[in-house]
Design a protein around this motif. Structure first.
Motif, PDB file in Angstrom:
ATOM      1  N   ASP A  80       1.021  -1.216   0.276  1.00 47.51           N
ATOM      2  CA  ASP A  80      -0.005   0.169  -0.110  1.00 47.51           C
ATOM      3  C   ASP A  80       0.971   1.097   0.263  1.00 47.51           C
ATOM      4  O   ASP A  80       2.197   1.647   1.146  1.00 47.51           O
ATOM      5  CB  ASP A  80      -0.804   0.055   1.313  1.00 47.51           C
ATOM      6  N   THR A  81       0.962   2.150  -1.386  1.00 49.78           N
ATOM      7  CA  THR A  81       1.940   3.270  -0.876  1.00 49.78           C
ATOM      8  C   THR A  81       0.735   4.692  -1.000  1.00 49.78           C
ATOM      9  O   THR A  81       1.507   6.002  -1.364  1.00 49.78           O
ATOM     10  CB  THR A  81       2.270   3.150  -2.235  1.00 49.78           C
ATOM     11  N   ARG A  82      -0.510   4.426  -0.551  1.00 51.07           N
ATOM     12  CA  ARG A  82      -0.267   5.579   0.031  1.00 51.07           C
ATOM     13  C   ARG A  82       0.301   7.085   0.297  1.00 51.07           C
ATOM     14  O   ARG A  82       0.503   6.080   1.869  1.00 51.07           O
ATOM     15  CB  ARG A  82      -2.490   5.620   0.576  1.00 51.07           C
ATOM     16  N   GLN A  85      -0.589   6.886   4.895  1.00 46.85           N
ATOM     17  CA  GLN A  85      -0.626   5.405   5.160  1.00 46.85           C
ATOM     18  C   GLN A  85      -0.183   4.694   6.425  1.00 46.85           C
ATOM     19  O   GLN A  85       1.206   5.055   5.614  1.00 46.85           O
ATOM     20  CB  GLN A  85      -1.715   4.766   4.368  1.00 46.85           C
ATOM     21  N   ARG A  87       2.469   1.954   6.271  1.00 41.17           N
ATOM     22  CA  ARG A  87       3.315   1.266   5.117  1.00 41.17           C
ATOM     23  C   ARG A  87       2.505  -0.375   5.819  1.00 41.17           C
ATOM     24  O   ARG A  87       2.754  -1.197   6.819  1.00 41.17           O
ATOM     25  CB  ARG A  87       4.327   0.874   5.088  1.00 41.17           C
ATOM     26  N   THR A  88       1.480  -1.163   5.141  1.00 40.69           N
ATOM     27  CA  THR A  88       1.604  -2.738   4.702  1.00 40.69           C
ATOM     28  C   THR A  88       1.617  -3.231   3.286  1.00 40.69           C
ATOM     29  O   THR A  88       1.517  -2.697   2.215  1.00 40.69           O
ATOM     30  CB  THR A  88       0.036  -2.002   4.974  1.00 40.69           C
ATOM     31  N   ALA A 102      -6.141  -5.436  -7.461  1.00 42.42           N
ATOM     32  CA  ALA A 102      -5.649  -4.590  -6.671  1.00 42.42           C
ATOM     33  C   ALA A 102      -5.804  -3.016  -6.404  1.00 42.42           C
ATOM     34  O   ALA A 102      -6.149  -2.390  -7.600  1.00 42.42           O
ATOM     35  CB  ALA A 102      -4.232  -4.785  -6.707  1.00 42.42           C
ATOM     36  N   TRP A 105      -3.655   2.810  -5.972  1.00 45.19           N
ATOM     37  CA  TRP A 105      -2.156   2.975  -4.843  1.00 45.19           C
ATOM     38  C   TRP A 105      -1.694   1.789  -4.529  1.00 45.19           C
ATOM     39  O   TRP A 105      -0.838   1.763  -4.291  1.00 45.19           O
ATOM     40  CB  TRP A 105      -2.836   3.493  -4.238  1.00 45.19           C
ATOM     41  N   THR A 106      -1.464   0.461  -5.074  1.00 45.01           N
ATOM     42  CA  THR A 106      -0.862  -0.551  -4.540  1.00 45.01           C
ATOM     43  C   THR A 106       0.074  -0.585  -5.377  1.00 45.01           C
ATOM     44  O   THR A 106       0.252  -0.640  -6.488  1.00 45.01           O
ATOM     45  CB  THR A 106      -1.956  -2.318  -5.079  1.00 45.01           C
TER      46      THR A 106
END
Length: 142
Positions: A80-82, A85, A87-88, A102, A105-106
């Motif tokens: 997840d690159t938002r 947010q 980082r996950t 997906a 933003w993935t």
């Protein structure tokens, strides 16, 4: 002159970009403008980083085609690159069906080495996909 079959891919072309760089493409159609100039409708592939989405447009129906899973196995990390947010990341089998859904933003990163995939699962912000269960297919650690 024979008509191409509908299943044939469009003919290949080279598309010259400003600055002189060329990209491979496929020619879909020629269109003549009101001024008599001819324009080409073509398809090119560019790195995702070169694309800027337009505010207000809906991209949810745009298909995603993940790379085929290598015959010897393979994994991908979906991060997840938002901005703003936490980082996950989720580890998937490379052919996991959920990757086609997906979000834009993935970021998808191939992980070819099973030992590296196993190590990624030890990082706090990384989990295994519930749908494909990649951890079940990893060889046991030595």
């Amino acid at each position: 002159m024979s008509d191409p079959r509908p299943t044939d891919p469009p003919p290949r072309v080279e598309v010259r970009l400003p600055g002189g760089r060329t990209l491979p493409g496929r020619l879909l159609a020629w269109r003549q403008g009101p001024d008599g100039a001819w324009w080409a409708q073509a398809i090119i592939q560019v790195p995702a980083a070169a694309i800027r989405q337009v505010a207000g447009e809906d991209y949810t129906a745009v298909p995603r085609e993940p790379a085929p899973r290598p015959s010897a196995g393979g994994y991908v990390l979906a991060a997840d690159t938002r901005p703003g947010q936490p980082r996950t990341a989720v580890l998937h089998a490379a052919d996991c069906w959920t990757l086609g859904k997906a979000a834009h933003w993935t970021t998808i990163t191939p992980v070819d080495d099973p030992d590296q995939a196993r190590a990624l699962l030890l990082i706090d912000d990384t989990t295994a996909c519930d749908a494909c269960g990649p951890e079940q297919h990893l060889p046991t650690a030595p």
